[in-house]
Design an enzyme around this catalytic site. Structure first.
Site, PDB file in Angstrom:
ATOM      1  N   HIS A   1     -50.027  32.168 -10.690  1.00  0.00           N
ATOM      2  CA  HIS A   1     -50.373  33.267 -11.402  1.00  0.00           C
ATOM      3  C   HIS A   1     -49.679  34.424 -10.561  1.00  0.00           C
ATOM      4  O   HIS A   1     -49.769  33.993  -9.105  1.00  0.00           O
ATOM      5  CB  HIS A   1     -51.681  33.259 -11.824  1.00  0.00           C
ATOM      6  CG  HIS A   1     -52.306  34.781 -12.221  1.00  0.00           C
ATOM      7  ND1 HIS A   1     -52.844  35.580 -11.590  1.00  0.00           N
ATOM      8  CD2 HIS A   1     -51.637  35.157 -13.400  1.00  0.00           C
ATOM      9  CE1 HIS A   1     -52.958  36.724 -12.502  1.00  0.00           C
ATOM     10  NE2 HIS A   1     -52.433  36.352 -13.699  1.00  0.00           N
ATOM     11  N   ASN A   2     -49.178  35.395 -10.959  1.00  0.00           N
ATOM     12  CA  ASN A   2     -48.757  36.485 -10.219  1.00  0.00           C
ATOM     13  C   ASN A   2     -48.045  36.006  -8.927  1.00  0.00           C
ATOM     14  O   ASN A   2     -48.333  36.308  -7.758  1.00  0.00           O
ATOM     15  CB  ASN A   2     -50.194  37.317  -9.679  1.00  0.00           C
ATOM     16  CG  ASN A   2     -50.573  38.353 -10.607  1.00  0.00           C
ATOM     17  OD1 ASN A   2     -49.867  38.454 -11.731  1.00  0.00           O
ATOM     18  ND2 ASN A   2     -51.613  38.837 -10.546  1.00  0.00           N
TER      19      ASN A   2
ATOM     20  N   GLU B   1     -44.622  33.284 -12.619  1.00  0.00           N
ATOM     21  CA  GLU B   1     -44.962  34.303 -13.208  1.00  0.00           C
ATOM     22  C   GLU B   1     -43.876  35.299 -12.719  1.00  0.00           C
ATOM     23  O   GLU B   1     -43.943  35.547 -11.421  1.00  0.00           O
ATOM     24  CB  GLU B   1     -46.270  34.625 -13.495  1.00  0.00           C
ATOM     25  CG  GLU B   1     -46.532  35.657 -14.435  1.00  0.00           C
ATOM     26  CD  GLU B   1     -47.913  36.067 -14.441  1.00  0.00           C
ATOM     27  OE1 GLU B   1     -48.945  35.724 -13.490  1.00  0.00           O
ATOM     28  OE2 GLU B   1     -48.131  37.153 -15.233  1.00  0.00           O
TER      29      GLU B   1
ATOM     30  N   ASP C   1     -47.076  22.208  36.688  1.00  0.00           N
ATOM     31  CA  ASP C   1     -46.731  21.360  37.641  1.00  0.00           C
ATOM     32  C   ASP C   1     -46.637  19.906  37.076  1.00  0.00           C
ATOM     33  O   ASP C   1     -46.638  18.914  37.871  1.00  0.00           O
ATOM     34  CB  ASP C   1     -47.539  21.526  39.134  1.00  0.00           C
ATOM     35  CG  ASP C   1     -49.057  21.161  38.817  1.00  0.00           C
ATOM     36  OD1 ASP C   1     -49.253  20.999  37.504  1.00  0.00           O
ATOM     37  OD2 ASP C   1     -49.728  20.964  39.810  1.00  0.00           O
TER      38      ASP C   1
ATOM     39  N   GLU D   1     -43.838  38.412 -17.980  1.00  0.00           N
ATOM     40  CA  GLU D   1     -44.604  39.176 -18.382  1.00  0.00           C
ATOM     41  C   GLU D   1     -43.922  40.498 -18.607  1.00  0.00           C
ATOM     42  O   GLU D   1     -43.711  41.174 -17.638  1.00  0.00           O
ATOM     43  CB  GLU D   1     -45.923  39.545 -17.454  1.00  0.00           C
ATOM     44  CG  GLU D   1     -47.040  40.183 -17.694  1.00  0.00           C
ATOM     45  CD  GLU D   1     -48.241  39.258 -18.402  1.00  0.00           C
ATOM     46  OE1 GLU D   1     -48.778  39.993 -19.292  1.00  0.00           O
ATOM     47  OE2 GLU D   1     -48.164  38.226 -18.052  1.00  0.00           O
TER      48      GLU D   1
ATOM     49  N   LYS E   1     -41.617  36.263 -25.529  1.00  0.00           N
ATOM     50  CA  LYS E   1     -41.994  36.683 -26.912  1.00  0.00           C
ATOM     51  C   LYS E   1     -40.588  36.588 -27.502  1.00  0.00           C
ATOM     52  O   LYS E   1     -39.550  36.673 -26.912  1.00  0.00           O
ATOM     53  CB  LYS E   1     -42.432  38.084 -27.190  1.00  0.00           C
ATOM     54  CG  LYS E   1     -43.872  38.361 -26.575  1.00  0.00           C
ATOM     55  CD  LYS E   1     -44.526  39.461 -27.296  1.00  0.00           C
ATOM     56  CE  LYS E   1     -46.186  39.407 -27.119  1.00  0.00           C
ATOM     57  NZ  LYS E   1     -46.168  40.025 -25.879  1.00  0.00           N
TER      58      LYS E   1
ATOM     59  N   ASN F   1     -49.801  26.268  35.445  1.00  0.00           N
ATOM     60  CA  ASN F   1     -48.776  26.410  36.423  1.00  0.00           C
ATOM     61  C   ASN F   1     -47.638  25.423  36.241  1.00  0.00           C
ATOM     62  O   ASN F   1     -46.606  25.409  37.013  1.00  0.00           O
ATOM     63  CB  ASN F   1     -49.301  26.334  37.633  1.00  0.00           C
ATOM     64  CG  ASN F   1     -50.081  24.978  37.998  1.00  0.00           C
ATOM     65  OD1 ASN F   1     -49.878  24.096  37.093  1.00  0.00           O
ATOM     66  ND2 ASN F   1     -50.554  24.772  38.979  1.00  0.00           N
TER      67      ASN F   1
ATOM     68  N   ASP G   1     -69.013  22.808   9.582  1.00  0.00           N
ATOM     69  CA  ASP G   1     -69.791  22.897  11.034  1.00  0.00           C
ATOM     70  C   ASP G   1     -71.276  23.552  10.743  1.00  0.00           C
ATOM     71  O   ASP G   1     -71.415  24.738  10.015  1.00  0.00           O
ATOM     72  CB  ASP G   1     -69.079  23.828  11.818  1.00  0.00           C
ATOM     73  CG  ASP G   1     -69.727  24.247  13.184  1.00  0.00           C
ATOM     74  OD1 ASP G   1     -70.886  23.250  13.525  1.00  0.00           O
ATOM     75  OD2 ASP G   1     -69.642  25.234  14.022  1.00  0.00           O
TER      76      ASP G   1
ATOM     77  N   HIS H   1     -47.034  44.061  -9.582  1.00  0.00           N
ATOM     78  CA  HIS H   1     -48.102  44.193 -10.158  1.00  0.00           C
ATOM     79  C   HIS H   1     -48.180  45.631 -10.864  1.00  0.00           C
ATOM     80  O   HIS H   1     -48.669  46.600  -9.879  1.00  0.00           O
ATOM     81  CB  HIS H   1     -49.397  43.610  -9.284  1.00  0.00           C
ATOM     82  CG  HIS H   1     -50.480  43.210 -10.067  1.00  0.00           C
ATOM     83  ND1 HIS H   1     -50.303  42.274 -11.106  1.00  0.00           N
ATOM     84  CD2 HIS H   1     -51.787  43.446 -10.116  1.00  0.00           C
ATOM     85  CE1 HIS H   1     -51.500  42.115 -11.687  1.00  0.00           C
ATOM     86  NE2 HIS H   1     -52.608  43.001 -11.267  1.00  0.00           N
TER      87      HIS H   1
END
Ligand SMILES: *[C@@H]1O[C@H](CO)[C@@H](O)[C@H](O)[C@H]1NC(C)=O
Ligand SMILES: *[C@@H]1O[C@H](CO)[C@@H](O)[C@H](O)[C@H]1NC(C)=O
Length: 736
Positions: free
Chosen positions: A300-301, A330, A146, A379, A430, A144, A684, A345
């Protein structure tokens, strides 16, 4: 709580503004935003939401981006000019908040104001941070508004804070804190109450052991503590003075050259009192060795924010990886419509982004957290035509940032260093022929078709027609080649040629020919990538690859868990710059080191690591269900050469996530300390099912500080969760 309320920008935020919240091209809604009185909480609601509203704390905000710097804002760029737009970026996995102001002034007030508040939170000391944390909770619980809380509300709040206490004791402290005897606490009184409740007995005991009068530590007493317990040796005297200057809150104690218990606790809870050697947080390694002598933080990716089958490809994923210190990204390229190559992808339902947008993002963010070079691993699935378009984008967008020539004009016998390549982006792809061709070209300015044919044929590259000459020419030090065995590499391998290995191939080589792999990696770089079967974007254990000196051990950065904890842990040293110098026995070409037989190494010196897990402080709640209290246990895990892999855990403590005391000692023997990582995990305990993860911290063994130390815990996705910590007593000795 923060005293920058007089700042004009912050004033605008406190008065409140109507901002458009944008989720997509079509979802743009007005919300009223304002900064609450605590100077930390941002509150917002829609006009017709009644009492419903949302809030977030400035501590959750990582950065503010100005202009059209998110995909959503880019999509509405024509409708709203850049100077009205900004993006709030949150830590961890929470999505961005894209906002549009009604005027440039208002946008600036929020951009500058939030930046100042973030800066303030980042430069707070431990005491301010703890006060802030308690304030945040108080405000959250004070429904509230306050500004007051009675005992019943306080009890409920403590439960939310994971504080379990003896009711009688708590009521006693509550009455003491309620100086006005009003039956409720105002915020300052609550902070006082909280501090009495969180008194640390185990720290008090240590203090008593070293204090002559039980009230303060004189300089020589503190020096004695630093020398005998913290194992600081020579520096102890000077350090005692510095610590008193820095952490003692009482001016009169400082004048006497003494440290009170408050100062002592403040020091132990600070960065300096933490388990991580402060000097290793900074850039401290030699950066002038060949690239192949470093581990390089690699993703990666990189384009994926989620999994590989239907995940969302996003520029945001590049920004996140680069901000996390990643230095090898990549890019998976495919032919797009309109002649513009796209990144996604291939053959899956992942969304597509434009190659040129990825490169622009790279240009913008590559060097924000580290100046050292970024490798762009290509790639390439594109037609020759679109490869040429890629080459044009790379040259035009990156300009001088893209490395396209030899650094010294000579055919290298070893790779250049991170130092020499500062601020550069290197293309890994390449290439037609070798660097000799490059050199000929610069000399003669022309290569006959015949020469090109000859070079194309004698290499492992795909037929020349499949590769665009323009793109090939941009590759200098990172030419992708097939791997033909270590013997072949010894005879014919060039330092600028690198190969990629699937995780299983690398694992097999590491096991069967560890020493060969280590030797190979002193000269040439290798890149390891996750198995294609990991469509959920899970990760493999990078440690096995680091053990044989692989540099580019690419992980799915978007996937939280143990493997990313190890990656963050390794690269937390050396200023988080994304490069870590390998140990000397992995940099010498004739090394005989084998991770399978660490005792065969020259200068083999195993160490005993003894960790007394003393206590935990304000551990996070895992299960937000009301009334649930955790049963925490601590496990210490060692990652390193196979002989060093080990784990030990304490027993669990029933029903106490607030101030559990374990006081249990876990012992380890470390054979190759230079490669070992230590991971502290809090869970836990659950009798019936798997334990729940609560927090962790991972660091290189070589960065451990001995003595009484705090471990500041991180959440599953690697963000800080103050004030959750562990208190441990660490000793490291030679094995005799
Ligand atoms: C912790 O264990 C040590 C050694 O077993 C003991 O001497 C000490 O009193 C214990 N401390 C606490 C707080 O239980
Ligand atoms: C902390 O470790 C040191 C070195 O092993 C030991 O002397 C000391 O007693 C330990 N502290 C406690 C409280 O057990």
């Amino acid at each position: 709580a923060l005293c920058i309320q007089d700042d004009p920008h912050v004033k605008v935020m406190m008065a409140g503004s109507t901002l458009r919240k944008v989720k997509s091209r079509s979802w743009k809604k007005q919300r009223h935003f304002r900064l609450l009185e605590d100077g930390m909480t941002i509150w917002y609601k829609s006009r017709w939401a009644g009492r419903g509203h949302s809030t977030f704390s400035i501590t959750e905000v990582e950065a503010v981006r100005e202009g059209h710097q998110s995909e959503v804002l880019l999509s509405i760029a024509e409708e709203f000019p850049a100077d009205l737009c900004f993006t709030l970026v949150f830590h961890g996995r929470q999505g961005n908040l894209d906002l549009v102001a009604e005027s440039t002034e208002e946008a600036q007030a929020w951009i500058q104001g939030v930046r100042k508040l973030i800066h303030k939170t980042q430069t707070m000391d431990e005491k301010e941070r703890l006060d802030q944390w308690v304030w945040d909770w108080f405000n959250k619980a004070d429904k509230n508004k306050d500004g007051k809380m009675n005992f019943k509300e306080v009890r409920k709040l403590l439960k939310m804070m994971n504080v379990e206490m003896n009711e009688e004791h708590a009521l006693h402290l509550f009455t003491m804190a309620d100086k006005s005897e009003s039956g409720s606490l105002e915020i300052e009184q609550f902070v006082h109450f909280y501090k009495m409740l969180t008194q640390r007995d185990e720290v008090w005991k240590v203090f008593q052991d070293f204090s002559g009068d039980g009230e303060k530590l004189m300089l020589e007493e503190l020096e004695n503590f630093l020398r005998t317990e913290q194992q600081e040796g020579e520096q102890s005297a000077q350090h005692a003075q510095e610590l008193t200057d820095r952490y003692e809150p009482s001016e009169s104690a400082k004048k006497q050259g003494a440290m009170t218990f408050d100062g002592f606790q403040m020091y132990l809870c600070s960065q300096e009192g933490s388990i991580f050697k402060p000097e290793h947080r900074q850039l401290h390694q030699d950066m002038s060795q060949p690239l192949s002598h470093y581990f390089i933080s690699s993703s990666h990716n990189t384009y994926l924010l989620e999994n590989q089958l239907r995940g969302h490809s996003s520029l945001e994923a590049y920004i996140k990886a680069l901000k996390r210190g990643c230095r090898c990204v990549e890019v998976d390229c495919w032919d797009g419509s309109d002649g513009e190559p796209v990144v996604y992808h291939g053959h899956t339902l992942t969304s597509k982004i434009l190659f040129k947008d990825v490169i622009s993002t790279l240009k913008e963010y590559a060097f924000k957290v580290s100046n050292f070079p970024v490798i762009l691993s290509l790639e390439n699935h594109c037609s020759v035509e679109q490869q040429t378009v890629m080459a044009q984008h790379l040259s035009q967008i990156l300009g001088d940032t893209l490395l396209t020539t030899l650094v010294d004009g000579l055919i290298p016998q070893q790779l250049p260093s991170p130092q020499e390549l500062k601020g550069k982006i290197l293309l890994k792809a390449k290439k037609i022929g070798g660097l000799e061709v490059c050199l000929d070209e610069t000399l003669t300015d022309e290569v006959s078709d015949e020469e090109e044919m000859a070079n194309g044929e004698c290499s492992d590259d795909p037929p020349k027609s499949k590769l665009s000459r323009e793109l090939s020419d941009l590759v200098v030090y990172c030419k992708s080649v097939h791997f033909h065995g270590f013997e072949h590499a010894r005879l014919h391998g060039k330092c600028y040629e690198m190969s990629s290995f699937s995780e299983s191939k690398a694992k097999k080589l590491a096991k069967e020919a560890g020493t060969d792999f280590v030797q190979y990696n002193t000269k040439q770089m290798s890149r390891i990538y996750p198995s294609g079967l990991r469509t959920d974007s899970s990760n493999y254990n990078p440690q096995e690859m680091w053990n044989v000196g692989c540099q580019i051990v690419a992980l799915n950065f978007q996937t939280a868990g143990l493997e990313m904890d190890l990656n963050d842990g390794l690269f937390r040293q050396n200023g988080c710059c994304g490069y870590v110098l390998k140990p000397d026995f992995m940099r010498d070409g004739s090394t005989q080191f084998s991770p399978e037989k660490p005792d065969g190494k020259q200068g083999y010196k195993p160490l005993r690591l003894s960790i007394q897990v003393m206590s935990g402080q304000q551990l996070p709640k895992v299960n937000q269900k009301e009334g649930s209290i955790v049963d925490p246990l601590v496990r210490v895990e060692i990652y390193g050469v196979p002989q060093d892999q080990a784990r030990e855990e304490t027993s669990h403590i029933n029903n106490n996530g607030f101030n559990p005391v374990w006081n249990e000692t876990l012992n380890f023997v470390i054979h190759t300390p230079e490669l070992a990582l230590v991971r502290f995990v809090v869970e836990d305990y659950d009798k019936a099912s798997r334990n729940d993860f609560m927090g962790q911290f991972t660091l290189p063994f070589t960065c451990l500080q001995a003595g009484y130390r705090h471990i500041h815990l991180l959440s599953r996705d690697g963000t800080a969760i103050p004030p959750s910590s562990l208190f441990v007593n660490i000793s490291i000795s030679e094995l005799t």
